[in-house]
Design an enzyme around this catalytic site. Structure first.
Site, PDB file in Angstrom:
ATOM      1  CD  GLN A 194      52.524  10.232  17.242  1.00 13.20           C
ATOM      2  OE1 GLN A 194      51.778  10.460  16.303  1.00 13.20           O
ATOM      3  NE2 GLN A 194      52.084   9.878  18.442  1.00 13.20           N
ATOM      4  CG  ASP A 310      63.949  18.812  29.827  1.00 12.47           C
ATOM      5  OD1 ASP A 310      65.179  18.595  29.760  1.00 12.47           O
ATOM      6  OD2 ASP A 310      63.138  18.365  28.999  1.00 12.47           O
ATOM      7  CB  THR A 542      43.534  36.995  58.633  1.00 16.32           C
ATOM      8  OG1 THR A 542      42.162  36.577  58.559  1.00 16.32           O
ATOM      9  CG2 THR A 542      43.982  37.060  60.089  1.00 16.32           C
ATOM     10  CD  GLU A 547      39.681  38.505  52.421  1.00 19.42           C
ATOM     11  OE1 GLU A 547      38.795  39.296  52.770  1.00 19.42           O
ATOM     12  OE2 GLU A 547      40.590  38.105  53.187  1.00 19.42           O
ATOM     13  NE  ARG A 612      19.773  52.084  33.043  1.00 15.07           N
ATOM     14  CZ  ARG A 612      18.656  51.675  32.462  1.00 15.07           C
ATOM     15  NH1 ARG A 612      17.827  50.871  33.126  1.00 15.07           N
ATOM     16  NH2 ARG A 612      18.361  52.058  31.233  1.00 15.07           N
TER      17      ARG A 612
END
EC number: 2.7.11.1
Length: 646
Positions: A194, A310, A542, A547, A612
């Site tokens: 809990q 933490d 660029t 990308e 294919r």
């Protein structure tokens, strides 16, 4: 899984009597050291001159609410940090007529990951600032009138601090997207723990029978925008770090009208903290192995622009109860994305492990290395390096206390181990070792061998692997990247913004060069140009946002069947179940890919040579790699995301 801070009435309620000889042994003043059978500890000069000495708690407390960023730097820490005794708490809570109290966290036997989100109660949200350095806060440790005798007893983890809610019921979407029905895919089993915001359950996947941990976060307890943002960011960071062998993996996040359900890997081996309690302390060899794991996670986080904030033994779980079980980092509830040279001012963490610059409200990712240094000290000696009876006393020791290397077992510990601890616990963060430098330290190296060169940053590593792929696979990754949810790519989005200095939406050669340099990459211009051209699929000169995401995406995204099928379906325009040369040509035109060499791409993937590509052939290309120049292994050890090279 969690132990909370104990207030000023700690001596009166008998808690200090529940200490164990194997853990958190109390240290005494210099005037008493000669008569102690243990010879424990040194204290700072200031503490040694005081008539009474601080005692140590039997184990570190849970993270606490610390001072807000608006606290006057001249104000002492105590008024903000002191926790009221239980009867005073109830009186205060009764006066808050419009506030709700979230149930206290209870001890759990094997928590896979607690929902123990620590809350910083302050007027401002926890956002970094770049203002001038504030003055250090001054603190005075509290003292007790007498030292009580210690008695051996099983240590009990204190209950979690109560969290006083603000007001209002939040009903809008937390994840900001429509998710599938959680109950259609999973059934909840026994309760594992809990937390403040929800409950962790054992979770069974209906289709496979696989067991996971599910943290169900109650939406009615997310009463502020900060609460909601914390949940979103934790999920984003877990996705961002996905694939690292020592980071708990996230399987998915779901939302219904009452809760957010976070499905994660199940770790049933218990906490690192509990194993330290059982052992007292580790051998140097085992401690060095654990230190490699802990700091390796840090190096990965920092290279991906994440600060944990933490780190403590309670936030590391073993996958199983086997002695050599894998250790996993959990609980990213306080973690933040950061940019180079960004300064944070909100004070969060756990008293024993918090870095001095955090208390001074001006810090960065270096604070994680301090926390890891505290853990290494505890692994070797069984006690924390800076301690006191009160939270305020602990902070005073963190700011000004001396390291003790004279008490047992330090005389028998190697000088190399002491050297590493000293360098990790340097109070000046600029002089402190980085995570990578810790991994290169002789005491941490595997069989005395250091990495040949600095570890590649996550961005550089992923771009290198992307550059080796053929154009077909690059396009497929682009399709997968565009289908991912915002929470899955939020971390990469932050990194894109960091590199895109002029916010144009395009990364130029100079920006990529500067960005890689900031994260520690040392490349020739020709190498950077090669990476640039590889990521620039449409040959625009660029790298645009889509990308960049495709080029830096962790390849664990390829493992998901729904992602693979969606990508295959994109290329299979006529839904025939096959990708033809014409369909592949059409996709290349849509992506702006020139000089595609369709026949060569088909030949590489078409295993049965029928002209294919069927779905199985497509999956084989995506999972095993079909790369110009030779096959590439895609296991964890070669995952160029955040795995470490030895």
């Amino acid at each position: 899984m969690g132990n909370a801070c104990v207030g000023p009435n700690i001596s009166g309620n008998g808690f200090l009597q529940t200490v164990t000889a194997a853990m958190w042994r109390p240290r005494i003043g210099a005037e008493q050291a000669s008569s102690s059978s243990h010879g424990n500890g040194q204290v700072s000069k200031e503490a040694a001159s005081e008539p009474a000495t601080d005692q140590v708690q039997n184990k570190p407390p849970e993270p606490i609410t610390m001072p807000s960023s608006k606290t006057n730097p001249e104000t002492k820490l105590k008024p903000d940090l002191e926790i009221q005794p239980e009867e005073k708490k109830e009186k205060v809570l009764a006066e808050e007529t419009k506030q709700k109290v979230v149930p206290e966290e209870s001890k759990q036997e094997v928590p896979p990951e607690e929902s123990k989100r620590e809350v910083v109660v302050q007027p401002e949200s926890a956002k970094p600032e770049t203002k001038s350095e504030s003055k250090p806060e001054t603190t005075k440790p509290e003292t007790t009138s007498e030292t009580k005798p210690e008695t051996k007893a099983e240590p009990q983890k204190p209950k979690h601090m109560r969290r006083v809610s603000s007001a209002g019921l939040r009903t809008e979407s937390v994840l900001q997207r429509k998710t599938e029905n959680f109950k259609e895919f999973y059934s909840l089993g026994r309760k594992l723990g809990q937390g403040q915001f929800g409950t962790t359950f054992l979770c069974l996947e209906k289709g496979t029978g696989n067991e996971y941990a599910c943290k169900s976060i109650s939406k009615r307890k997310l009463l502020t925008d900060e609460d909601v943002e914390d949940v979103r960011r934790e999920i984003q960071i877990m996705h961002h770090l996905a694939g690292h062998p020592n980071v708990i993996s996230i399987k998915g996040a779901y939302e219904d009208v009452v809760a957010v359900h976070l499905v994660m890997e199940l770790c049933s081996g218990g906490e690192l903290f509990d194993r330290i309690i059982q052992r007292g302390h580790y051998t140097e060899r085992k401690a060095a192995e654990l230190a490699r794991t802990i700091v390796g996670v840090l190096e990965a986080c920092h290279s991906l622009g994440v600060m944990h904030r933490d780190l403590k033994p309670e936030n590391f779980l073993f996958v199983s109860r086997e002695e050599d079980s894998l250790l996993k980092t959990i609980d990213f509830g306080l973690s933040m994305f950061f940019k180079p040279d960004e300064v944070f001012t909100d004070v969060v963490g756990s008293p024993y492990y918090v870095a001095p610059e955090v208390l001074r409200k001006r810090y960065g990712p270096e604070s994680d290395v301090w926390s890891a240094g505290v853990i290494v000290y505890i692994l070797l000696s069984g006690v924390p390096p800076f301690w006191a009876e009160t939270e305020q006393g602990i902070f005073e020791q963190v700011l000004h206390g001396d390291l003790d290397f004279s008490s047992d077992p330090w005389p028998s510990i190697s000088e190399s181990a002491k050297d590493l601890v000293r360098k990790m616990l340097v109070r000046d963060p600029k002089r402190r070792l980085t995570a990578h430098q810790v991994l290169c330290h002789p005491w941490v190296q595997i069989d005395g061998v250091a990495p040949d060169k600095p570890l590649d940053s996550a961005v550089l590593s992923r771009m290198k692997q992307f550059s080796a792929m053929n154009k077909f696979k690059k396009m497929a990754l682009r399709v997968i990247a565009e289908s991912l949810s915002e929470e899955e790519i939020a971390g990469l989005k932050q990194m894109f913004k960091m590199i895109d200095a002029d916010n144009s939406g395009q990364i130029t050669f100079e920006e990529l060069k500067a960005g890689l340099k900031r994260v520690g990459a040392n490349l020739k211009e020709s190498e950077i140009l090669d990476l640039m051209q590889a990521a620039d699929v449409d040959n625009s000169g660029t790298i645009d946002y889509k990308e960049f995401i495709a080029a830096t995406l962790h390849l664990n995204k390829i493992e998901r069947e729904d992602h693979l099928f969606a990508a295959f379906s994109y290329f299979d325009k006529d839904e025939s179940g096959f990708i033809t040369p014409d369909e592949l040509q059409q996709a290349c035109e849509e992506f702006g890919v020139e000089d595609a060499r369709i026949e060569e791409m088909m030949r590489d993937v078409d295993q049965d040579k029928d002209g294919r590509i069927d779905y199985n052939e497509f999956v084989a290309m995506m999972q095993k790699g079909s790369i110009m120049g030779g096959p590439v292994k895609m296991g964890l050890e070669n995952s160029i995301s955040i795995s470490l090279k030895h």
